[in-house]
Every structure is written in C-alpha cells, then in structure tokens.
Write a protein that holds these residues in place. Sequence first.
Motif, PDB file in Angstrom:
ATOM      1  N   LEU A 124      40.246  32.271  51.289  1.00 46.82           N
ATOM      2  CA  LEU A 124      40.861  31.053  50.763  1.00 46.82           C
ATOM      3  C   LEU A 124      40.447  30.807  49.319  1.00 46.82           C
ATOM      4  O   LEU A 124      41.240  30.303  48.513  1.00 46.82           O
ATOM      5  N   VAL A 125      39.225  31.177  48.967  1.00 45.56           N
ATOM      6  CA  VAL A 125      38.778  31.045  47.579  1.00 45.56           C
ATOM      7  C   VAL A 125      39.604  31.951  46.668  1.00 45.56           C
ATOM      8  O   VAL A 125      40.067  31.546  45.592  1.00 45.56           O
ATOM      9  N   GLU A 126      39.806  33.201  47.090  1.00 43.17           N
ATOM     10  CA  GLU A 126      40.604  34.137  46.285  1.00 43.17           C
ATOM     11  C   GLU A 126      42.030  33.637  46.119  1.00 43.17           C
ATOM     12  O   GLU A 126      42.640  33.778  45.048  1.00 43.17           O
ATOM     13  N   LEU A 127      42.575  33.046  47.172  1.00 43.88           N
ATOM     14  CA  LEU A 127      43.935  32.532  47.105  1.00 43.88           C
ATOM     15  C   LEU A 127      44.020  31.354  46.137  1.00 43.88           C
ATOM     16  O   LEU A 127      44.906  31.297  45.279  1.00 43.88           O
ATOM     17  N   MET A 128      43.088  30.410  46.244  1.00 49.38           N
ATOM     18  CA  MET A 128      43.107  29.242  45.365  1.00 49.38           C
ATOM     19  C   MET A 128      42.843  29.653  43.916  1.00 49.38           C
ATOM     20  O   MET A 128      43.400  29.057  42.980  1.00 49.38           O
ATOM     21  N   GLU A 129      42.029  30.664  43.712  1.00 46.10           N
ATOM     22  CA  GLU A 129      41.764  31.134  42.354  1.00 46.10           C
ATOM     23  C   GLU A 129      43.041  31.659  41.712  1.00 46.10           C
ATOM     24  O   GLU A 129      43.322  31.392  40.539  1.00 46.10           O
ATOM     25  N   GLY A 130      43.830  32.408  42.482  1.00 44.80           N
ATOM     26  CA  GLY A 130      45.041  32.995  41.929  1.00 44.80           C
ATOM     27  C   GLY A 130      46.192  32.014  41.818  1.00 44.80           C
ATOM     28  O   GLY A 130      46.830  31.897  40.765  1.00 44.80           O
TER      29      GLY A 130
ATOM     30  N   THR B  27      47.138  35.888  44.702  1.00 43.67           N
ATOM     31  CA  THR B  27      45.702  35.905  44.464  1.00 43.67           C
ATOM     32  C   THR B  27      45.437  36.444  43.068  1.00 43.67           C
ATOM     33  O   THR B  27      46.340  36.947  42.386  1.00 43.67           O
ATOM     34  N   LYS B  28      44.181  36.374  42.638  1.00 43.83           N
ATOM     35  CA  LYS B  28      43.816  36.898  41.321  1.00 43.83           C
ATOM     36  C   LYS B  28      44.133  38.382  41.216  1.00 43.83           C
ATOM     37  O   LYS B  28      44.498  38.885  40.143  1.00 43.83           O
ATOM     38  N   ALA B  29      44.010  39.091  42.334  1.00 45.93           N
ATOM     39  CA  ALA B  29      44.283  40.530  42.336  1.00 45.93           C
ATOM     40  C   ALA B  29      45.772  40.852  42.402  1.00 45.93           C
ATOM     41  O   ALA B  29      46.156  42.020  42.326  1.00 45.93           O
ATOM     42  N   GLY B  30      46.603  39.829  42.559  1.00 45.82           N
ATOM     43  CA  GLY B  30      48.043  40.049  42.586  1.00 45.82           C
ATOM     44  C   GLY B  30      48.657  40.058  43.970  1.00 45.82           C
ATOM     45  O   GLY B  30      49.877  40.216  44.101  1.00 45.82           O
ATOM     46  N   GLU B  31      47.827  39.888  45.026  1.00 46.06           N
ATOM     47  CA  GLU B  31      48.367  39.844  46.385  1.00 46.06           C
ATOM     48  C   GLU B  31      49.090  38.520  46.609  1.00 46.06           C
ATOM     49  O   GLU B  31      48.619  37.459  46.212  1.00 46.06           O
ATOM     50  N   MET B  32      50.238  38.591  47.275  1.00 44.54           N
ATOM     51  CA  MET B  32      51.033  37.387  47.491  1.00 44.54           C
ATOM     52  C   MET B  32      50.381  36.465  48.522  1.00 44.54           C
ATOM     53  O   MET B  32      49.684  36.915  49.429  1.00 44.54           O
ATOM     54  N   ALA B  33      50.620  35.163  48.378  1.00 43.36           N
ATOM     55  CA  ALA B  33      50.062  34.171  49.288  1.00 43.36           C
ATOM     56  C   ALA B  33      50.520  34.457  50.716  1.00 43.36           C
ATOM     57  O   ALA B  33      51.645  34.911  50.932  1.00 43.36           O
ATOM     58  N   PRO B  34      49.661  34.194  51.709  1.00 42.30           N
ATOM     59  CA  PRO B  34      50.011  34.491  53.101  1.00 42.30           C
ATOM     60  C   PRO B  34      51.301  33.837  53.584  1.00 42.30           C
ATOM     61  O   PRO B  34      52.001  34.389  54.438  1.00 42.30           O
TER      62      PRO B  34
END
Length: 583
Positions: free
Chosen positions: A115-121, A214-221
């Motif tokens: 969830l942190v990675e998602l909110m960061e991105g 996400t910051k790495a470019g992965e799309m939100a769930p």
Amino acid sequence: MTGGTQEDRVTRYDIVIRGGEIHNGSGRPGRVGDVAIRDGLIVALDQVEGRGVEEIDAAGCIVTPGFIDVHTHYDGQAMWENTLAPSSNHGVTTVVMGNCGVGFAPCRPDQHDMLVELMEGVEDVPEIVMTTGLPWNWETFPDYLDALDRRQLDIDVAAQLPHSAVRVYVMGKRGAGREAPTSDDLKQMRAITAEAIRSGAIGVSTSRNILHRTKAGEMAPSLFSDKDELLALAEGLRDAGAGVFQMIPQVTGNAAEEFALMRCIAETSGRPLAFSLLQMQTGDPGAWQQSLALLADAVADGVTMRAQVFPRPVGFLYGLDLSFHYFTLHPSYKAIAHLPLTDRVAALRDPDMRARLIAEQPSSSNEVELALCKQFKYAFPMGDPPNYAPDAADQIARRAAGLGLSVPEYALDLLVGDEGRAIFFLPGANYRDGNLDAARTMARDPNTVLGLGDGGAHYGMICDASYPTSYLQSWVRDAPPATAIPLPEAIRSLAWEPALSVGLEDRGRLELGHRADVNVIDLKALRLHAPTTAHDLPAGGRRLRQRADGYVATVAGGVVTYRNGEHTGALPGRLVRGARSAP
C-alpha cells in the motif's frame, strides 16, 4: 433575592460574528447581520442582542459556511499531524478522504509495503514519509476508523473505503497483480464494504485511471477490475443501506461505455455515485460534454449521480525542489538528485554538466513519469500571484523557440532561476490554449459538484487544494461582469452542494441548529499566493504549501481555528462517522 445584574441577564454566546454580509449557502442573496454560536452550533442569526465571549467584527466582509472538499487524500496526514493544510488554509472545514481507490486500510501486517508503494506512485507521497509517519495501529477498516477517532485535527474528516486496499487485503499478491477474483473473493469484498459503511465509512472508492501506478510503473490493483467486482462493492453499499460510490473512470476510450458502467453501479447500489470529470488535453475533446449529457439523462430518470469537477486547470507543478522537472530522469541528474538544492543549482550551472544533460535522454521503467518529464516543455512560469490561465504564447517550448534555444538549453536556464526555487505550471486538464470555458461550464452545471482538491497527496507535484480561494477570486470577484459567477451561487457550490453530495446535511449552511463551521472573508483583500516548498513532513519530507490573504477568521465546530490565515492552535476537528441528517 434579587434577579442579578442586567449584565448577568444578557444572553451569552461563545462567539458572535457581527455585521457581515451573511451568505447562508442556499444560493439566495446575502444579507447583513450577525451569527451567534454556542456549543458548536449556530443558535441565532440576523440581529443578535446578546454578547459573545468572543466577538468578531465582520463589517465589510462576507460570512459563509465552512467549505467542504469531497475529494482529498489526507488518509496518512491525518495520522501524523494535526493540521490538514493546504485545505484548512482556504476556508475548508470538512474533507472527505480515501478517494481514487487508494488508502491504508484494510491492510494485513505483511501488506504495508504494497500500500505504501501504491500511494507513493499514485499520490506522490514519499515512501520515507509514510514509513516514518504511519503508526499502523489498525488492520480492518473499522480499526482504522477507530484510530482516526482518537485524532485531534483542525478540521473534520470523513473517510471512504479504498478498493485497491480491499482487493489486496482479500486477494494478497493476486490482488496486487490484478488477477480476476473468485466468487469467494467477491463475497468478501461485498462484506468488507458493508462492514466499513456500518462502522462509519462515508462510502467506497475506486479508480480506472491508467495513470494510477506505483513508483515502479505497476498499475493500481483496482484498474481493469471486471464489472462483477465493481458491482460487489455496489452491493455492499446496498446491504448497508448507506454510503456513496466514488470513481475515477477511464480517461481514454469510449465515454458512453464508461458512463453506462457507472450508471449500472449506481442503479445496483441504490446509492449516490460521484465520478471525476475533466476536459482532457488529448483524446476526444467533446467527451466531457457527452458525459454531462448522459449524466443529465440519468438524473432525469431518477438515478442519483454527480460529476466531481474542478473550477480551474488541474495543474502539475515542476521545479528543482519538486518531484519532477525536465531532467529528473536524466542519468547525470540522477547522480546529483540527493544533494542539497544549493549544490544542485551549482552543478547545473557547470558547463560540462550542462553539456551532458543536453546530450542525454531520460530513462525510467515508469512510462507515466517519462511522459511527465517530457511534458515540461508545455509548462509555463508560475509567477506570484499564480496565473492559472496563462497565455499560450508563454509556453516554455514557444519561448525557447523565440529565443533561438533548444528546450533543454532553455529549461536549464529556467530551473536555476530564483536559486532553484522557481516553479512551473502545466495545465494538465481543463485548459486548451488559454481557454477555461469548459471548466466554467462544468462548475455551473446543476449535476456537478466542486472538488478534486487532492489535499494530502501529490506533495511534490500538485497544489490544487487552494481552489476555493482562486474560485472566489478569479471566477467571482475579478471576472468580467458578463462571465462572473454570482457570489451566492459560488458559496453554495463550495459548501452546501458538496455537503449534500456525501450526505453531510448538518453542515454547509448557516442555519439554526447547523454545525458552526463559518468563514469570515474580506473579499476585496482576498489574494492567493504562489505555492512554496517546505520540508516539514515526517523524516524531513518535502511538500507544497500555498497561503492566502483575506481569511479574517475560520470557525470549525464553534471554535476559532484560524485568524488572518494563522492557526490558533485549536483542534476541534474529528472523524465524521457516516451521513448526518439536517437539524
């Protein structure tokens, strides 16, 4: 015994606001009078004979309900600090957070990082800020609400259940990887939604915006979730018999198909649905108009739906002390990105460094970040006061061409201006060659509600929570008479309409028995300042702040929280659990 002195027999109030032009939020013309407050409620209006423990002179000012922003992301900030700025600097006294399907609950102990990675991105909140600032003293959404309930804030907050967090909580890595849910997964999502609403969530939210990564470019769930999954959330609202459904639809593709899905969700839940609506810079230029027409048809058919709109261009901000600028992803800049601002400015003035940067290309696995950096050439100098309707001729790429410079050469010159503190504004939506007609039309549509301030997020990229000030300044006070929005209508748009849209009918109006959330504003002196950066988040994290002149006083819950823009230290704000009926 005697009846006491005359002074003893005078009715006493906590606060009396004297002699201001009262705009009660109904949309009716203002009237000069007084507002008396006791025990957090409005208890007398017009001519108040008694005295207040505190008297506020509002002569020459307008007196309005506290403003309500229904689209914010203070889910983390409400946990690590007590002031919900920038919103509370601009007359906002209630915010709704948990939008766009992102947040921090429900969350199992081994899912914090996801969830942190998602909110960061998605929301540009630095990882170190969240890992330092979040107490994680919750797991379920009711736990999270209980943790919020213990907080003391400057304004009230209402929370929504975020779809991406629910998906990860139920499905783990399968959910983060956007796999299709099983029937059992759907049952759990439905039950979690109903449980959250019954425990005090104001609604549930989701996002289908492909830019949310996400910051790495992965799309939100939540992206590309099938219809049956979205309807499981809607059925959870129906089971609870309460709550709203908030959604960011796809920003590209067929507007009619996307609207049909949203209408189906609203009809399934039997609850109000709100969706974000913008005039996009690319794609179908008439998609927003088509959506408004479909919305009008749905409302006429008895479906409760609203579009959340923004009354100026949505603005991405660039600068050396912000998240992005033209060279953020260039290898040579990455090597110095960790240095203090003064050292980076010195490095960018070095001829050898300049030559390397001009010759390099940006590199990142995140295509959204790459696009943001490349779009710097379409930005404009911000200025102070900020100009949210810049002349197309002032675009950086056009200025560079006029000077005979390449965009990288000119960008380097601009970025080191003001010792690296210069800020540049990219109108990301609601702007076409200096034209803001679409924003004005959407703001005045009877089926829309103002919002999308995004406070608590985009700490180094967006500072749109100041929109109440710019709306009153630019669209009401300073607009030509032929296009000016009437002041009573503007106040209703900032207070009562957003309150109605989320079922908070105890606020947003200056009426007897309503919550005493009040602004005293010197409209003639109202002035929005340019955003500035501050490094005052947990772990020294950076954020954008934006101040305004003209707010003489803000009262929240019957307590003066701001005087002349300065926080008094009062913290009357609390969690609002669920809808509130009118007194």
